[in-house]
Enzyme design. Structure first.
Site, PDB file in Angstrom:
ATOM      1  N   GLU A 232       0.822  -1.216   0.000  1.00 28.21           N
ATOM      2  CA  GLU A 232       0.000   0.000   0.000  1.00 28.21           C
ATOM      3  C   GLU A 232       0.852   1.260   0.000  1.00 28.21           C
ATOM      4  OE1 GLU A 232      -2.785   0.388   3.226  1.00 28.21           O
ATOM      5  OE2 GLU A 232      -3.582   2.280   2.405  1.00 28.21           O
TER       6      GLU A 232
ATOM      7  N   ASP B 127      -0.920  -5.182   2.885  1.00 25.61           N
ATOM      8  CA  ASP B 127      -1.417  -3.979   3.568  1.00 25.61           C
ATOM      9  C   ASP B 127      -0.791  -3.992   4.949  1.00 25.61           C
ATOM     10  OD1 ASP B 127      -4.656  -2.293   3.746  1.00 25.61           O
ATOM     11  OD2 ASP B 127      -2.741  -1.855   4.729  1.00 25.61           O
TER      12      ASP B 127
ATOM     13  N   ILE C 292      -0.893  -1.980   7.597  1.00 19.15           N
ATOM     14  CA  ILE C 292      -1.871  -1.757   8.666  1.00 19.15           C
ATOM     15  C   ILE C 292      -3.185  -1.371   8.005  1.00 19.15           C
ATOM     16  CG2 ILE C 292      -2.518  -0.419  10.707  1.00 19.15           C
ATOM     17  CD1 ILE C 292       0.423   0.058  11.292  1.00 19.15           C
ATOM     18  N   ASP C 293      -4.068  -2.339   7.888  1.00 18.84           N
ATOM     19  CA  ASP C 293      -5.396  -2.027   7.339  1.00 18.84           C
ATOM     20  C   ASP C 293      -6.262  -1.586   8.515  1.00 18.84           C
ATOM     21  OD1 ASP C 293      -7.357  -1.787   5.365  1.00 18.84           O
ATOM     22  OD2 ASP C 293      -8.185  -3.739   5.879  1.00 18.84           O
TER      23      ASP C 293
ATOM     24  N   THR D 262      -6.097   2.059   9.340  1.00 22.43           N
ATOM     25  CA  THR D 262      -5.128   3.026   9.869  1.00 22.43           C
ATOM     26  C   THR D 262      -5.760   4.051  10.790  1.00 22.43           C
ATOM     27  OG1 THR D 262      -3.714   2.766   7.917  1.00 22.43           O
ATOM     28  CG2 THR D 262      -3.390   4.741   9.235  1.00 22.43           C
TER      29      THR D 262
ATOM     30  N   ASP E 234      -6.354  -4.166   0.285  1.00 20.24           N
ATOM     31  CA  ASP E 234      -7.423  -4.200   1.282  1.00 20.24           C
ATOM     32  C   ASP E 234      -8.126  -5.552   1.307  1.00 20.24           C
ATOM     33  OD1 ASP E 234      -8.260  -0.843   0.338  1.00 20.24           O
ATOM     34  OD2 ASP E 234      -7.263  -1.460   2.191  1.00 20.24           O
TER      35      ASP E 234
HETATM   36  C1  LIP Z   1      -9.446   1.256   5.088  1.00 16.78           C
HETATM   37  C2  LIP Z   1     -10.294   0.135   4.539  1.00 16.78           C
HETATM   38  C3  LIP Z   1     -11.741   0.302   4.962  1.00 16.78           C
HETATM   39  C4  LIP Z   1     -12.271   1.599   4.442  1.00 16.78           C
HETATM   40  C5  LIP Z   1     -11.467   2.719   5.058  1.00 16.78           C
HETATM   41  C6  LIP Z   1      -9.988   2.595   4.692  1.00 16.78           C
HETATM   42  P1  LIP Z   1      -6.886   1.850   5.295  1.00 16.78           P
HETATM   43  O1  LIP Z   1      -8.140   1.079   4.617  1.00 16.78           O
HETATM   44  O2  LIP Z   1      -9.787  -1.087   5.007  1.00 16.78           O
HETATM   45  O3  LIP Z   1     -12.536  -0.752   4.498  1.00 16.78           O
HETATM   46  O4  LIP Z   1     -13.627   1.730   4.765  1.00 16.78           O
HETATM   47  O5  LIP Z   1     -11.957   3.947   4.614  1.00 16.78           O
HETATM   48  O6  LIP Z   1      -9.840   2.736   3.302  1.00 16.78           O
HETATM   49  O7  LIP Z   1      -6.885   3.222   4.703  1.00 16.78           O
HETATM   50  O8  LIP Z   1      -7.085   1.885   6.760  1.00 16.78           O
HETATM   51  O9  LIP Z   1      -5.671   1.056   4.887  1.00 16.78           O
END
Ligand code: LIP
Length: 271
Positions: free
Chosen positions: A73, A92, A94-95, A97, A219
């Protein structure tokens, strides 16, 4: 070309790296979150931990599988040394964030391995709680040794549906309009903030279904395999593969009614 390793071997590598990366994320959060920058909008944040964790994951992959390619990412695509293995890692760091920033225990390290473009192994590791979901293509999806089979709910009106929203205000306005039309037709909606974990919750039945527009490959690469291997249908609209236009993950009984409403409400449309 080197022989392609078995999915189980790729999964073992992903799990080992994800666990170490999750420890780094925990440690960095306990110390202090620093260098909070923004990306696409003022609410699309990235921290020093996101970048450090991705560097750690990519570095570990380089050591163990130097000829593979990586898509992360924060740093984008990275070619393999010599290439030619057909294996690409999708990361990813840290999904979730924003959850990480606020200390909400819904953020995960997500690592998937794709062979010739098909994801064959994936791990999603909740760095806050230690919960871990794994899957190999054809080998099933598991959490804590339990095989996941998704929700048994068959009526959309009884379904607890997860979703998420983008960072762009115009997109969020469109997504809110879609949600306003769907909400009266389902049991309820949950928005936890990390697609990888949403997909794993759908795989284990703590959500009945999930959908979201605007996701990136990192994601949903690993969480999408977990959901598929739990028996869910994971796709976009009209037979399209899951992608930035839309990701829908639902048991077969719920997929068609949810899909048809999302199509009618233009969930894949808008900015
Ligand atoms: C997140 C996604 C989530 C979405 C958030 C954000 P990130 O990814 O996993 O589903 O709703 O807006 O995009 O930005 O935390 O890596």
């Amino acid at each position: 070309m080197r022989p392609v390793p078995e999915p189980d071997e790729l999964l073992a590598i992903a799990v080992k790296i994800a666990r170490a990366a999750a420890e780094t994320a925990r440690r960095m959060r306990a110390e202090a979150i620093t260098e909070v920058d923004t990306k696409s909008t003022a609410t699309d944040v990235v921290t020093a931990a996101d970048r450090a964790v991705e560097r750690q994951v990519v570095g570990a992959l380089r050591e163990l599988r130097p000829q593979d390619t990586v898509l992360g990412e924060e740093y984008g695509p990275a070619g393999g040394r010599g290439g030619g293995t057909g294996v690409r890692w999708v990361v990813d760091p840290i999904d979730g964030t924003v959850n990480y920033l606020y200390g909400l225990p819904q953020y995960a390290v997500s690592i998937a391995a794709a062979v010739d473009g098909v994801v064959v192994a994936g791990v999603v590791h909740n760095a806050a709680t230690g919960e871990e979901w794994t899957a190999t293509r054809g080998g099933g999806a598991y959490r804590a040794g339990r095989r996941l089979v998704g929700s048994a709910t068959t009526r959309l009106s009884q379904a607890l549906v997860g979703t998420g929203f983008g960072y762009d205000p115009a997109r969020r306005r469109h997504q809110a309009a879609v949600l306003a039309r769907l909400l009266p037709e389902v049991r309820d909606i949950r928005r936890f903030g990390a697609a990888a974990l949403d997909l794993c919750m759908a795989a284990e039945g703590t959500l009945d279904a999930y959908y979201e527009k605007g996701l990136n490959p990192w994601d949903h690469a690993a969480g999408g395999l977990v959901a598929e291997e739990a028996g869910l249908v994971v796709a976009g609209l009209d037979g399209a593969p899951p992608g930035p236009e839309l990701v829908i993950a639902a048991p077969p009984a719920l997929f068609a009614p949810l899909h048809d409403r999302l199509a009618a409400y233009d969930a894949a449309g808008g900015p």
